[in-house]
Write an enzyme that holds these catalytic residues in place. Structure first.
Site, PDB file in Angstrom:
ATOM      1  N   GLU A 249     -34.665  -9.476 -13.756  1.00 44.47           N
ATOM      2  CA  GLU A 249     -35.615  -9.997 -14.749  1.00 44.47           C
ATOM      3  C   GLU A 249     -36.046  -8.900 -15.725  1.00 44.47           C
ATOM      4  O   GLU A 249     -36.206  -9.149 -16.910  1.00 44.47           O
ATOM      5  CB  GLU A 249     -36.847 -10.589 -14.054  1.00 44.47           C
ATOM      6  CG  GLU A 249     -36.591 -11.939 -13.420  1.00 44.47           C
ATOM      7  CD  GLU A 249     -36.159 -12.989 -14.436  1.00 44.47           C
ATOM      8  OE1 GLU A 249     -36.751 -13.051 -15.523  1.00 44.47           O
ATOM      9  OE2 GLU A 249     -35.205 -13.733 -14.146  1.00 44.47           O
TER      10      GLU A 249
ATOM     11  N   CYS B 113     -28.845 -24.719 -25.621  1.00 46.89           N
ATOM     12  CA  CYS B 113     -29.842 -24.747 -26.697  1.00 46.89           C
ATOM     13  C   CYS B 113     -29.937 -23.336 -27.284  1.00 46.89           C
ATOM     14  O   CYS B 113     -30.965 -22.680 -27.230  1.00 46.89           O
ATOM     15  CB  CYS B 113     -31.190 -25.214 -26.154  1.00 46.89           C
ATOM     16  SG  CYS B 113     -32.357 -25.615 -27.459  1.00 46.89           S
TER      17      CYS B 113
ATOM     18  N   CYS C 295     -26.209 -29.979 -28.951  1.00 52.64           N
ATOM     19  CA  CYS C 295     -27.026 -31.130 -28.558  1.00 52.64           C
ATOM     20  C   CYS C 295     -26.175 -32.242 -27.941  1.00 52.64           C
ATOM     21  O   CYS C 295     -26.673 -33.016 -27.122  1.00 52.64           O
ATOM     22  CB  CYS C 295     -27.790 -31.662 -29.764  1.00 52.64           C
ATOM     23  SG  CYS C 295     -28.834 -30.398 -30.514  1.00 52.64           S
TER      24      CYS C 295
ATOM     25  N   CYS D 263     -26.221 -31.722 -24.273  1.00 53.44           N
ATOM     26  CA  CYS D 263     -27.510 -31.326 -23.698  1.00 53.44           C
ATOM     27  C   CYS D 263     -28.058 -32.440 -22.796  1.00 53.44           C
ATOM     28  O   CYS D 263     -28.123 -33.600 -23.211  1.00 53.44           O
ATOM     29  CB  CYS D 263     -28.495 -31.028 -24.824  1.00 53.44           C
ATOM     30  SG  CYS D 263     -30.140 -30.662 -24.202  1.00 53.44           S
TER      31      CYS D 263
ATOM     32  N   CYS E  49     -35.345 -35.337 -27.075  1.00 50.35           N
ATOM     33  CA  CYS E  49     -35.655 -34.103 -27.815  1.00 50.35           C
ATOM     34  C   CYS E  49     -36.094 -34.436 -29.246  1.00 50.35           C
ATOM     35  O   CYS E  49     -35.341 -35.040 -30.017  1.00 50.35           O
ATOM     36  CB  CYS E  49     -34.425 -33.195 -27.833  1.00 50.35           C
ATOM     37  SG  CYS E  49     -34.658 -31.745 -28.871  1.00 50.35           S
TER      38      CYS E  49
HETATM   39  S1  SF4 Z   1     -31.086 -31.649 -27.776  1.00 51.56           S
HETATM   40 FE1  SF4 Z   1     -32.889 -30.412 -28.144  1.00 51.56          FE
HETATM   41  S2  SF4 Z   1     -33.143 -29.194 -26.281  1.00 51.56           S
HETATM   42 FE2  SF4 Z   1     -31.069 -30.032 -26.257  1.00 51.56          FE
HETATM   43  S3  SF4 Z   1     -29.776 -28.457 -27.220  1.00 51.56           S
HETATM   44 FE3  SF4 Z   1     -30.400 -29.843 -28.833  1.00 51.56          FE
HETATM   45  S4  SF4 Z   1     -32.240 -28.928 -29.683  1.00 51.56           S
HETATM   46 FE4  SF4 Z   1     -31.915 -27.978 -27.696  1.00 51.56          FE
END
Ligand code: SF4
Length: 347
Positions: free
Chosen positions: A36, A191, A198, A201, A207
């Site tokens: 970390e 992201c 997206c 995602c 989102c």
């Molecule tokens: S949908 Fe939203 S959280 Fe997912 S990658 Fe795209 S911007 Fe990021």
């Protein structure tokens, strides 16, 4: 919504998350802590070889605490942000003195250790001790800013406060370690800062940035300010044996505790300065190309000047100094511009 977010993230993590990082293999508290700290400001791919070398040399907190700071910093050299290495060493000593060499499984106690802030303490509690706690590193900030369309720069206290509330609200009571790794992985691999993916995602359906097609707007940019320029001269002073003079910098300030060349201002007459400060009479062999180096709060322009000692009269001590062959000096803790110059000299 909170439960749905974590469920979707955990399901995605099983098949798409990172499960083979070196610190995940035997997640001892020391390994989690070290990773970390190294991952603050530095990407995973850069950290891995440093992490492996560091653990090979300092396999336990006790061995780290007992080591000389020069040895610790030489294993940090190249990672930058050297205060992290110094704090790690100080914290290791405190852990040995106050907690019998074991990292405490208590957030308040973790927060008293140098270099451990709220997010790092949260990560250690979640990843190492499987305790319910939230993290808010750069990757998590980016995901949350986009998912909730949070306006403003995350470094502003009001924005940061809002992000902590969101992070704490989303962190599940169970599976906290996997969730913590999952949200870090989402920020690091999907992201991403530019061109978030997206379409793959797991939380895309809810989102807000995606719905508004405004992913680029989040997180808000840091207000611009001009970065001051500091100009300096590195004196590469060579003796008759071909050795170069190094001096150890004070423990605090830029490159604290690392070994550097003696430095003077561009306004100084180099030969006069050297004679007055060190007692060495030397002549300039060559002025090398200016090196541009960027630090967090300022930019540097460094003029390296190669000099040869002609004579030494009344040599004066200037802090800790050492003559050393340029190749051998690479074994010390040296900052990146010094390392690059030494590599160029030994080619
Ligand atoms: S949908 Fe939203 S959280 Fe997912 S990658 Fe795209 S911007 Fe990021």
């Amino acid at each position: 919504m909170n439960g749905q977010f974590s469920d979707q993230l955990l399901a995605w993590f099983e098949s798409c998350g990172r499960h083979n990082l070196p610190w995940q293999q035997e997640p001892e508290p020391y390994h989690v802590w070290l990773s970390e700290i190294m991952l603050q400001q530095t990407q995973v791919a850069t950290v891995i070889p440093y992490y492996n070398r560091f653990l090979q040399r300092f396999p336990t907190i006790k061995l780290l605490a007992d080591a000389d700071i020069d040895d610790v910093l030489s294993h940090w050299a190249g990672l930058g942000y050297y205060a992290r290495g110094r704090n790690l060493h100080r914290a290791a000593k405190m852990i040995c003195d106050d907690y019998s060499g074991d990292l405490p499984a208590n957030k308040e106690q973790l927060l008293t250790l140098p270099g451990i802030g709220r997010s790092t303490a949260g990560a250690i509690m979640a990843l190492a001790f499987k305790q319910h706690d939230a993290i808010l590193d750069g990757n998590v900030k980016r995901v949350l800013c986009r998912f909730y369309a949070v306006n403003g720069w995350p470094g502003q206290p009001a924005v940061e406060k809002r992000l902590w509330q969101l992070a704490e609200g989303l962190t599940p009571e169970i599976n906290v370690a996997r969730y913590t790794q999952a949200i870090m992985d989402l920020g690091a691999t999907v992201c991403t800062r530019s061109k978030p993916q997206c379409d793959i995602c797991p939380v895309a359906s809810e989102c807000l940035a995606r719905k508004q097609e405004s992913q680029d707007k989040y997180p808000g940019r840091k207000p611009k300010k001009t970065i001051p320029l500091r100009e300096t001269v590195f004196l590469l002073l060579e003796n008759r044996k071909g050795e170069i003079l190094f001096e150890k910098r004070p423990a605090t300030g830029i490159w604290g505790g690392l070994w550097c060349f003696p430095e003077c201002s561009p306004d100084d007459d180099i030969e006069e300065w050297l004679l007055a400060k060190t007692g060495f009479s030397a002549s300039i062999i060559k002025k090398l190309s200016i090196i541009k180096h960027r630090l967090t709060h300022f930019r540097m322009e460094i003029l390296p000047v190669h000099l040869k000692v002609k004579q030494c009269n009344n040599v004066k001590a200037m802090g800790e100094q050492q003559w050393c062959a340029s190749g051998d000096a690479l074994k010390f803790g040296v900052p990146a511009p010094v390392r690059n110059l030494l590599l160029a000299m030994s080619e």
